[in-house]
Design an enzyme around this catalytic site. Structure first.
Site, mmCIF file in Angstrom:
data_model
loop_
_atom_site.group_PDB
_atom_site.id
_atom_site.type_symbol
_atom_site.label_atom_id
_atom_site.label_comp_id
_atom_site.label_asym_id
_atom_site.label_seq_id
_atom_site.Cartn_x
_atom_site.Cartn_y
_atom_site.Cartn_z
ATOM 1 N N SER A 8 0.841 -1.195 0.000
ATOM 2 C CA SER A 8 0.000 0.000 0.000
ATOM 3 C C SER A 8 0.874 1.241 0.000
ATOM 4 O O SER A 8 1.567 1.535 0.982
ATOM 5 C CB SER A 8 -0.915 0.007 1.231
ATOM 6 O OG SER A 8 -1.616 1.237 1.300
ATOM 7 N N HIS A 33 -0.991 -1.144 -4.427
ATOM 8 C CA HIS A 33 -2.296 -0.704 -3.919
ATOM 9 C C HIS A 33 -2.269 0.801 -3.709
ATOM 10 O O HIS A 33 -1.380 1.331 -3.022
ATOM 11 C CB HIS A 33 -2.598 -1.420 -2.595
ATOM 12 C CG HIS A 33 -3.978 -1.189 -2.087
ATOM 13 N ND1 HIS A 33 -5.070 -1.890 -2.553
ATOM 14 C CD2 HIS A 33 -4.452 -0.334 -1.145
ATOM 15 C CE1 HIS A 33 -6.148 -1.488 -1.917
ATOM 16 N NE2 HIS A 33 -5.803 -0.531 -1.067
ATOM 17 N N ASP A 35 -4.499 4.023 -2.448
ATOM 18 C CA ASP A 35 -5.677 4.472 -1.703
ATOM 19 C C ASP A 35 -6.038 5.896 -2.089
ATOM 20 O O ASP A 35 -5.238 6.826 -1.923
ATOM 21 C CB ASP A 35 -5.405 4.407 -0.202
ATOM 22 C CG ASP A 35 -5.392 2.987 0.323
ATOM 23 O OD1 ASP A 35 -6.319 2.229 -0.021
ATOM 24 O OD2 ASP A 35 -4.466 2.624 1.059
ATOM 25 N N MET A 37 -8.609 8.889 -1.276
ATOM 26 C CA MET A 37 -9.523 9.354 -0.235
ATOM 27 C C MET A 37 -9.928 10.793 -0.508
ATOM 28 O O MET A 37 -9.105 11.600 -0.953
ATOM 29 C CB MET A 37 -8.850 9.264 1.136
ATOM 30 C CG MET A 37 -8.271 7.908 1.467
ATOM 31 S SD MET A 37 -7.501 7.896 3.101
ATOM 32 C CE MET A 37 -6.637 6.332 3.050
ATOM 33 N N HIS A 67 -8.075 1.838 -4.959
ATOM 34 C CA HIS A 67 -9.159 1.695 -3.989
ATOM 35 C C HIS A 67 -9.790 3.067 -3.765
ATOM 36 O O HIS A 67 -9.183 3.946 -3.146
ATOM 37 C CB HIS A 67 -8.566 1.129 -2.687
ATOM 38 C CG HIS A 67 -9.532 0.997 -1.574
ATOM 39 N ND1 HIS A 67 -9.121 0.786 -0.272
ATOM 40 C CD2 HIS A 67 -10.888 1.048 -1.523
ATOM 41 C CE1 HIS A 67 -10.168 0.702 0.520
ATOM 42 N NE2 HIS A 67 -11.255 0.863 -0.220
ATOM 43 N N MET A 69 -11.940 5.296 -1.921
ATOM 44 C CA MET A 69 -12.656 5.577 -0.670
ATOM 45 C C MET A 69 -13.249 6.978 -0.781
ATOM 46 O O MET A 69 -12.828 7.913 -0.121
ATOM 47 C CB MET A 69 -11.696 5.462 0.514
ATOM 48 C CG MET A 69 -11.303 4.038 0.824
ATOM 49 S SD MET A 69 -10.081 3.915 2.154
ATOM 50 C CE MET A 69 -8.577 3.967 1.190
ATOM 51 N N MET A 138 -12.171 -4.879 4.231
ATOM 52 C CA MET A 138 -11.413 -4.004 5.116
ATOM 53 C C MET A 138 -11.386 -4.610 6.522
ATOM 54 O O MET A 138 -12.432 -4.920 7.090
ATOM 55 C CB MET A 138 -12.046 -2.615 5.168
ATOM 56 C CG MET A 138 -12.016 -1.853 3.850
ATOM 57 S SD MET A 138 -10.343 -1.566 3.240
ATOM 58 C CE MET A 138 -9.637 -0.582 4.575
ATOM 59 N N ASP A 176 -7.339 -5.836 3.569
ATOM 60 C CA ASP A 176 -6.570 -4.611 3.794
ATOM 61 C C ASP A 176 -6.810 -4.123 5.208
ATOM 62 O O ASP A 176 -7.944 -3.859 5.588
ATOM 63 C CB ASP A 176 -7.010 -3.550 2.781
ATOM 64 C CG ASP A 176 -6.236 -2.247 2.899
ATOM 65 O OD1 ASP A 176 -5.299 -2.175 3.714
ATOM 66 O OD2 ASP A 176 -6.587 -1.295 2.173
#
Length: 222
Positions: A8, A33, A35, A37, A67, A69, A138, A176
């Site tokens: 990540s 990975h 993320d 946000m 991912h 979010m 998650m 994750d």
């Protein structure tokens, strides 16, 4: 299905992002990975498509596992697919028309995946399980790296693996949150096939990412 390791990048040194991505790949990462946000769906704010595109340029042959979010993910799917996302995960909690959103991801040229928060039941995927490439479970509440593994999420992983097997599907289960030596073995035993690890890799003394990835892989396959 073989176990794959997805470092990540949320836990890497953002001042050296391209170098960190290349170092993780050289150390044996199967995926990277990423993320994303928005400061609304989760309380943190991270990166957008331009940064994902830069990561893709740094590691062009490694799949980018993006991912989202974020609220209203449909508004951003095309931009992240163009930026180089190989897999796009959206949260079931953020998608009132989940089936349509998954179709949108596939039409954009990425593999569709669904993420579930710790308190969200796997039952929400009953209708769309055959439409996804991967389910992201998650095992921490999303928004920050370095959190403690929530062990009560393990039955959800087992439930999903049983449902996938029962229906004869080929769907990865990614986990994750709090993944390290010890928890890696637990989630793989429950049925996970993709492990996201941030601090367990990027906080390794001496930046020996290969040693960290090898240790996770050994724990997962022991």
């Amino acid at each position: 299905m073989p176990v794959r390791i997805a470092p990540s990048l949320l836990s890497c040194d953002f001042g050296r992002l391209a170098d960190e991505a290349r170092a993780a790949v050289a150390a044996g990462a199967d995926l990277l990975h990423v993320d994303v946000m928005d400061g609304h769906f989760v309380p943190n704010l991270t990166i957008g498509p331009m940064v994902v595109e830069a990561i893709h340029r740094a590691a062009p042959t490694t799949p980018l596992d993006v991912h989202l979010m974020i609220e209203h993910p449909d508004d951003s799917i095309d931009a992240f697919a163009r930026a180089g996302a190989s897999i796009i995960s959206v949260h079931a909690e953020a998608c009132p028309h989940l089936h349509r959103t998954l179709q949108h991801i596939r039409a954009a040229g990425a593999a569709p995946a669904v993420a579930l928060n710790p308190a969200t039941s796997a039952d929400v995927l009953e209708v769309v399980l055959s439409d996804v490439t991967m389910v992201l479970v998650m095992t921490v509440n999303p928004g920050f790296g370095g959190q403690r593994f929530i062990e009560s999420c393990l039955p959800k992983v087992r439930h999903l693996r049983e449902a996938i097997a029962r229906r004869g599907l080929s769907v990865d289960i990614e986990v994750d949150g709090g993944i390290k030596v010890g928890t890696a073995a637990q989630v793989v035993a429950a049925g996970a096939t993709v492990l996201v690890a941030g601090s367990a890799i990027f906080d390794t003394p001496g930046r020996d990412y290969k040693k960290a990835i090898d240790a996770l892989r050994a724990d997962a396959t022991a």
